[in-house]
Scaffold this motif. Sequence first.
Motif, PDB file in Angstrom:
ATOM      1  N   ALA A 264       0.816  -1.236  -0.064  1.00 26.80           N
ATOM      2  CA  ALA A 264      -0.035  -0.188  -0.112  1.00 26.80           C
ATOM      3  C   ALA A 264       0.927   1.062  -0.057  1.00 26.80           C
ATOM      4  CB  ALA A 264      -1.026  -0.052   1.425  1.00 26.80           C
ATOM      5  N   ARG A 265       0.442   2.232  -0.627  1.00 28.26           N
ATOM      6  CA  ARG A 265       1.244   3.525  -0.842  1.00 28.26           C
ATOM      7  C   ARG A 265       0.083   4.569  -1.295  1.00 28.26           C
ATOM      8  NH1 ARG A 265       3.643   4.563  -5.929  1.00 28.26           N
ATOM      9  NH2 ARG A 265       2.924   3.332  -7.659  1.00 28.26           N
ATOM     10  N   ILE A 266       0.642   5.854  -0.845  1.00 31.34           N
ATOM     11  CA  ILE A 266      -0.199   7.237  -1.392  1.00 31.34           C
ATOM     12  C   ILE A 266       0.674   7.588  -2.356  1.00 31.34           C
ATOM     13  CG2 ILE A 266      -0.724   9.341  -0.527  1.00 31.34           C
ATOM     14  CD1 ILE A 266      -0.603   8.704   2.199  1.00 31.34           C
ATOM     15  N   THR A 267      -0.097   7.526  -3.737  1.00 28.03           N
ATOM     16  CA  THR A 267       0.594   7.658  -4.887  1.00 28.03           C
ATOM     17  C   THR A 267       0.630   9.347  -5.018  1.00 28.03           C
ATOM     18  OG1 THR A 267      -1.607   7.412  -6.031  1.00 28.03           O
ATOM     19  CG2 THR A 267      -0.230   5.663  -6.122  1.00 28.03           C
ATOM     20  N   ASN A 268      -0.301   9.884  -4.592  1.00 25.33           N
ATOM     21  CA  ASN A 268      -0.355  11.400  -4.839  1.00 25.33           C
ATOM     22  C   ASN A 268      -1.188  12.248  -3.551  1.00 25.33           C
ATOM     23  OD1 ASN A 268       0.153  13.867  -6.181  1.00 25.33           O
ATOM     24  ND2 ASN A 268      -1.883  13.840  -6.790  1.00 25.33           N
ATOM     25  N   VAL A 285      -4.788   6.874  -2.933  1.00 25.78           N
ATOM     26  CA  VAL A 285      -4.343   5.738  -2.383  1.00 25.78           C
ATOM     27  C   VAL A 285      -4.208   4.391  -3.128  1.00 25.78           C
ATOM     28  CG1 VAL A 285      -4.591   3.905  -0.440  1.00 25.78           C
ATOM     29  CG2 VAL A 285      -5.097   6.374  -0.043  1.00 25.78           C
ATOM     30  N   GLU A 286      -3.146   3.721  -3.351  1.00 29.89           N
ATOM     31  CA  GLU A 286      -3.082   2.404  -4.055  1.00 29.89           C
ATOM     32  C   GLU A 286      -2.724   1.287  -3.026  1.00 29.89           C
ATOM     33  OE1 GLU A 286       0.409   0.636  -6.484  1.00 29.89           O
ATOM     34  OE2 GLU A 286      -0.735   2.178  -8.003  1.00 29.89           O
ATOM     35  N   GLU A 287      -3.621   0.418  -2.787  1.00 29.16           N
ATOM     36  CA  GLU A 287      -3.866  -0.530  -1.718  1.00 29.16           C
ATOM     37  C   GLU A 287      -2.704  -1.767  -2.187  1.00 29.16           C
ATOM     38  OE1 GLU A 287      -8.210   0.306   0.248  1.00 29.16           O
ATOM     39  OE2 GLU A 287      -7.978  -1.422  -1.276  1.00 29.16           O
ATOM     40  N   GLY A 288      -2.960  -2.372  -3.227  1.00 34.13           N
ATOM     41  CA  GLY A 288      -2.188  -3.345  -3.757  1.00 34.13           C
ATOM     42  C   GLY A 288      -3.077  -4.562  -3.124  1.00 34.13           C
ATOM     43  N   ASN A 289      -2.161  -5.781  -3.167  1.00 33.93           N
ATOM     44  CA  ASN A 289      -2.934  -7.167  -2.681  1.00 33.93           C
ATOM     45  C   ASN A 289      -2.510  -7.468  -1.327  1.00 33.93           C
ATOM     46  OD1 ASN A 289      -3.570  -7.730  -5.597  1.00 33.93           O
ATOM     47  ND2 ASN A 289      -1.392  -8.578  -5.913  1.00 33.93           N
ATOM     48  N   ARG A 290      -3.645  -8.255  -0.832  1.00 33.34           N
ATOM     49  CA  ARG A 290      -3.479  -8.688   0.508  1.00 33.34           C
ATOM     50  C   ARG A 290      -2.570 -10.101   0.634  1.00 33.34           C
ATOM     51  NH1 ARG A 290      -8.299  -9.904   4.804  1.00 33.34           N
ATOM     52  NH2 ARG A 290      -7.217  -8.949   6.765  1.00 33.34           N
ATOM     53  N   TYR A 291      -1.605  -9.764   1.594  1.00 32.99           N
ATOM     54  CA  TYR A 291      -0.880 -10.850   1.839  1.00 32.99           C
ATOM     55  C   TYR A 291      -0.885 -11.581   3.115  1.00 32.99           C
ATOM     56  CZ  TYR A 291       1.912  -9.054  -2.200  1.00 32.99           C
ATOM     57  OH  TYR A 291       2.269  -8.525  -3.502  1.00 32.99           O
ATOM     58  N   TYR A 292      -0.346 -12.776   3.116  1.00 32.59           N
ATOM     59  CA  TYR A 292      -0.356 -13.817   4.248  1.00 32.59           C
ATOM     60  C   TYR A 292       1.051 -14.401   4.567  1.00 32.59           C
ATOM     61  CZ  TYR A 292      -5.415 -13.695   3.244  1.00 32.59           C
ATOM     62  OH  TYR A 292      -6.544 -13.244   3.028  1.00 32.59           O
ATOM     63  N   PHE A 293       1.263 -14.607   5.759  1.00 32.32           N
ATOM     64  CA  PHE A 293       2.405 -15.073   6.269  1.00 32.32           C
ATOM     65  C   PHE A 293       2.530 -16.458   5.819  1.00 32.32           C
ATOM     66  CE2 PHE A 293       2.479 -11.984   9.725  1.00 32.32           C
ATOM     67  CZ  PHE A 293       3.629 -11.305   9.573  1.00 32.32           C
ATOM     68  N   GLY A 294       4.019 -16.792   5.227  1.00 35.50           N
ATOM     69  CA  GLY A 294       4.143 -18.393   4.792  1.00 35.50           C
ATOM     70  C   GLY A 294       5.060 -18.867   5.899  1.00 35.50           C
ATOM     71  N   ASN A 295       6.239 -19.486   5.224  1.00 32.74           N
ATOM     72  CA  ASN A 295       7.232 -20.081   6.228  1.00 32.74           C
ATOM     73  C   ASN A 295       7.964 -19.076   7.043  1.00 32.74           C
ATOM     74  OD1 ASN A 295       6.098 -22.923   5.896  1.00 32.74           O
ATOM     75  ND2 ASN A 295       7.142 -22.623   3.964  1.00 32.74           N
TER      76      ASN A 295
END
Length: 860
Positions: A264-268, A285-295
């Motif tokens: 996520a970032r603020i583009t402007n 705002v550009e949110e992007g994808n939601r991530y999860y913890f792996g190993n």
Amino acid sequence: MNNLVKAGMTQKLFTLLFFIGVTFATQAQDKELPPNSTKYTIGEINVTGTTSYNEQTVIAFTNLKTGEQIFIPGTKISKVLNKLWDLGLFSDINIYVTKITGDVVDLEIEIQELPELAETKIRGLKRKKKKEELIKENKLTAGKRVTENLITTTQNRIANSYKEEGYLNAKVKINTVKVEDTLPNSNKVLMVVDVDKGEKVKIDDIQFNGNEALSDAKLSKQLKKTKEKKFWRFWKRSKFIAEEYKSDKASLIKKYKEKGYRDARITNDTIIKKDDNSIVLELDVEEGNRYYFGNISFLGNSVYSDEQLKQIVNVQKGDVYNGTLLEKQVADPTKPDAVDLTNLYQNNGYLFSTINPVETRVYNDTIDFEIRISENKIAYFDHVTVTGNDKTNDNVIYRELRVKPGQKYSKSNVVRTIRELGQLGFFDPEVLEPQFKNVDPNSGTLDMVFPVVEKGSSQIELQGGYGGGGFVGTLGLSFNNFSIRNIFNKEAYKPLPMGDGQQLSVRAQASSFYETYSLSFSEPWLGGKKPVRLSASLSHTVQYFYNAQQRDTDRNRRFLITGGSLGLAKRLRVPDDFFTLSGAISFQHFNLQNYNTGLFTFGDGYSNNLALTVGLSRDNTATNPVFPTSGSQFSVTAKLSPPYSLWNGTDYEALNQQQEDGTLTAAEVDQEKFKWLEYYKIKFNGTWYNRLVGKFVLKTSAEYGFLGAYNSDRGVPPFERFFLGGDGLGGFSLDGRETIALRGYPNQSLVPIDRSSLSQATQNDGATIYNKYSLELRHPITLKPAASIYMLAFAEGGASYDGFRDFNPFQLNRSAGIGLRIFMPAFGLLGIDFGYGFDPIPGTTGSNGWETHFIIGQQF
């Protein structure tokens, strides 16, 4: 060249000659001289222009000398020019050839000296202090050389400082005015700084674009200090502050990362001016994808196993990615005693360890991490010192230190040492900060220094006023860092023997109808080797019979109370060393001489109160005892008199029957019952301190008390009872009563109700059970040693009862209000509370309303 040297030749030609020379000199990097340079011998050197320096001083600084040979064009002249410019004293410098005779050349050095600042005037601001601050911050002191750069820089700095405070339309204009001076060649100016800060610009609206995962409301909530105008938001400002806005944008992105949106970032972000006094903030705002913890794997650990480290990290595969959480599990800078990987290592000697979480693989919506650990050597303390103590003896401080030379480094012990030094009350806890010295990773050693700042620890109590029908005077002295071993050492009186950490208190109070004197002493380290506190006290009171209607005191009728106590308290090691076990034996002798009072039915006689008090407490509050910001306090105490009924052979049931039959008078029965008081008293108190936002601290507390009798026929004595309500100041007390504060109600007014008659119980009887709950929100104004001041808002409730048959922990007398506390070392705690009682006083109807309470010398 000779054609250039003529009477009346123009300065432009000389200047051209000079700059040709400079150009050739700078271009000829691989050659010493330009191809057309000619060698000359310097004849006369003259200095012209405006300067406060004499001619010879300027010539001497250039290192040009009559008879010296130079090349024109050549590098010598350019070096002289650069040297003069580097002084920063001149606004213009020119060097001319004025005459050439054969191979002899005359030179003229023309300089214009920078004006000198004579004075700075700030216009447009009302506050004198603010004007002085601007002059100091911008270093506009008299004698400073005034350059265009200084003017421009100062102008921009002042304007930007106001813009950072929300004055986006701030304008600053600087003019200089020549100052006439009687001295020759004086070149001084007056700097006039006109400041028009305008009005603070407010935020009319905040707009978000591109957000789907988090709503506008949730994003606005993250902008803690950047709020849009709302008519109902009177406690949050809507002024635009650039630095706060920048910080709030970082908090917004941090919130996204906590929710799994790593990218996520603020583009402007755009500031749109609506009018002169309001703006609109627009954030894309550009949110992007939601991530999860792996190993999550570990690399480099040998001291602790992977399983042990995983328990600390406490992140499972498949959990929503939370970058903030992972950072805190590795190292939480907001909590010195946090349970994280860094503290796990540093609390066991690994000061030089480094721990870095690294993303090793990102696939689809999953991120694998590797936590790379470099354990390095175990660190040991080489030297541990304390500096700054000029009153407190070294041994008093060093016995509280949790770190010793040769000991393995432990961050928790360093933090605990800071707490212990702050809790002593002899030093300013707000500036206690350890210093690391001579840290050597190669040898694995470090020195630790604890700088302290002494503060006043003794107090004086001097009061006078009218109360209870006459003038009441009080004189009290409390020495909290006393040294009794030096009491006969004349050289130690500065003005009193101090420095051993002991406490000595002397207090006297007198009025027209009573006198009371008390003396107490406390040694926190009995024998000097273990934390065993010895405390002792003596007191004596004489109460004369006072007729309130006639305002007359009969000194032939009196009530004498003499008592004392002796106690020990030991700091425990289990369950942890925050626990303290205490025990004390106290004795009071009551002697009535022709004195009838509600306490007894007999006017001549005596009574004795011998009791053992046992307590278990835990206190891990930090760090300032006046204003704790974290931790908790718990205490359970039991005060027990001997069960005389078991062995004195008195049949109290028969005594009561004889009183009912008229065989014995009430005075005779009470004299028998009260020869030795028989009772037990149990109390509990718990207090928690939690830092909320900024410097706000929430104090939560709950307390209970119960007074009981071993023998129901003997009953609960009319002593040692609880009196609820008011400011909690006990004042003059004969019967060991305990006054419990409950603001918003008069002192000692919340007494039980006699259910049989529905009337208010006799106030002297008090209660045998009480409970109280309190919430107090605190915020410091200043915590300096000279005076610690904080404001508070409170909500509390409590009630008292005659017995368990009436006990109801949810039927409370409630109150709320605000207050102020001032703690000065010389006078102790002072304060004022304004409390509103929502419920009626027992025996009345309607809310009690507002009460004002003055606090003197109470607990913090």
